[in-house]
Scaffold this motif. Structure first.
Motif, PDB file in Angstrom:
ATOM      1  N   ASP A 158     166.803 114.385  51.793  1.00  0.00           N
ATOM      2  CA  ASP A 158     167.617 113.409  52.509  1.00  0.00           C
ATOM      3  C   ASP A 158     169.077 113.614  52.234  1.00  0.00           C
ATOM      4  OD1 ASP A 158     165.419 112.045  53.889  1.00  0.00           O
ATOM      5  OD2 ASP A 158     165.468 110.650  52.076  1.00  0.00           O
ATOM      6  N   TYR A 159     169.561 114.070  50.959  1.00  0.00           N
ATOM      7  CA  TYR A 159     170.694 114.332  50.607  1.00  0.00           C
ATOM      8  C   TYR A 159     171.350 115.544  51.382  1.00  0.00           C
ATOM      9  CZ  TYR A 159     171.560 110.960  46.718  1.00  0.00           C
ATOM     10  OH  TYR A 159     171.721 109.784  46.162  1.00  0.00           O
ATOM     11  N   PHE A 173     172.795 105.619  50.426  1.00  0.00           N
ATOM     12  CA  PHE A 173     171.597 105.644  49.974  1.00  0.00           C
ATOM     13  C   PHE A 173     171.195 104.142  49.008  1.00  0.00           C
ATOM     14  CE2 PHE A 173     172.054 110.015  50.306  1.00  0.00           C
ATOM     15  CZ  PHE A 173     170.930 110.453  51.284  1.00  0.00           C
ATOM     16  N   VAL A 211     164.059 112.939  48.261  1.00  0.00           N
ATOM     17  CA  VAL A 211     165.490 112.543  47.996  1.00  0.00           C
ATOM     18  C   VAL A 211     166.433 113.716  47.938  1.00  0.00           C
ATOM     19  CG1 VAL A 211     166.959 111.795  46.411  1.00  0.00           C
ATOM     20  CG2 VAL A 211     164.721 110.845  46.257  1.00  0.00           C
TER      21      VAL A 211
END
Length: 224
Positions: A12-13, A37, A9
């Motif tokens: 991805d951010y 998201f 996560v």
């Protein structure tokens, strides 16, 4: 810190925060990240807090998050993985350029830096991915295209296609049919409110304006 030392996560951010501004876009707010998201603003805030604690993001109240130098290094590492995987899938496995984004999103978290470097060597160190996005080098250096403009905003003239955004993969086959792909030369004519008229390889095409917003151009120098 390496990409594998933070959660998927978080990876991805970092990638999304960096990519949002690559082609002249504005920094992403927490609300925009939540929409991107498919989560809540509260969840985004928690992720950003963790990234801030890790020294990867600087949080300022009521302003978009900003990557720290270490956060940018990790973001570019993920961008490099994603774009090299997309290139490998297209060039070596016969995928279409409209089929690779989702595959790369999954695979980029699983591969090692060593494998990515091997893919890079195998492909001959490509400069850009199938959509025209520059591939960061192992040192994190990446080419900038600050002088690009959108086909939807282009005035009449001769241009090179630099990039076609894959944000909406369904747009890609329509543009490929007109050969509006990275590396192509297009002549832009006067358009309409709903479409842009271009000539590619001697053929005239009417490109829907929402498709034209996915195409990034650079004006050709007269005489070239």
């Amino acid at each position: 810190m390496r990409a594998g030392e933070v959660s998927e996560v978080s990876q991805d951010y970092l990638k999304v925060i960096w990519s949002a501004q690559e082609w002249g876009g504005t920094p992403m707010t927490a609300t925009e990240l939540a929409n991107r998201f498919g989560t809540t603003k509260a969840n985004v805030t928690e992720v950003l807090k963790r990234l801030d604690e890790l020294g990867l993001v600087a949080r300022v109240p009521y302003k978009p998050p900003v990557l720290t130098s270490e956060g940018e290094i990790l973001a570019l590492s993920m961008v490099r993985r994603h774009r090299l995987i997309e290139t490998f899938l297209v060039e070596s496995l016969g995928y279409g350029w409209d089929e690779v984004h989702g595959e790369a999103e999954s695979l980029e978290h699983a591969v090692s830096d060593r494998l990515i470097d091997r893919i890079d060597d195998f492909l001959g160190r490509p400069a850009v991915d199938p959509h025209g996005d520059p591939i960061p080098g192992p040192d994190g250096r990446v080419e900038s295209h600050d002088a690009s403009l959108l086909l939807a905003e282009a005035t009449p003239g001769s241009y090179d296609v630099l990039r076609v955004s894959d944000a909406d993969p369904e747009v890609l086959p329509h543009l490929a049919e007109a050969n509006i792909v990275p590396g192509s030369r297009v002549e832009v004519s006067d358009g309409e409110d709903s479409a842009v008229t271009v000539v590619v390889d001697g053929r005239m095409h009417s490109v829907r304006r929402e498709f034209a917003t996915a195409v990034y151009l650079r004006r050709r120098t007269p005489g070239l």
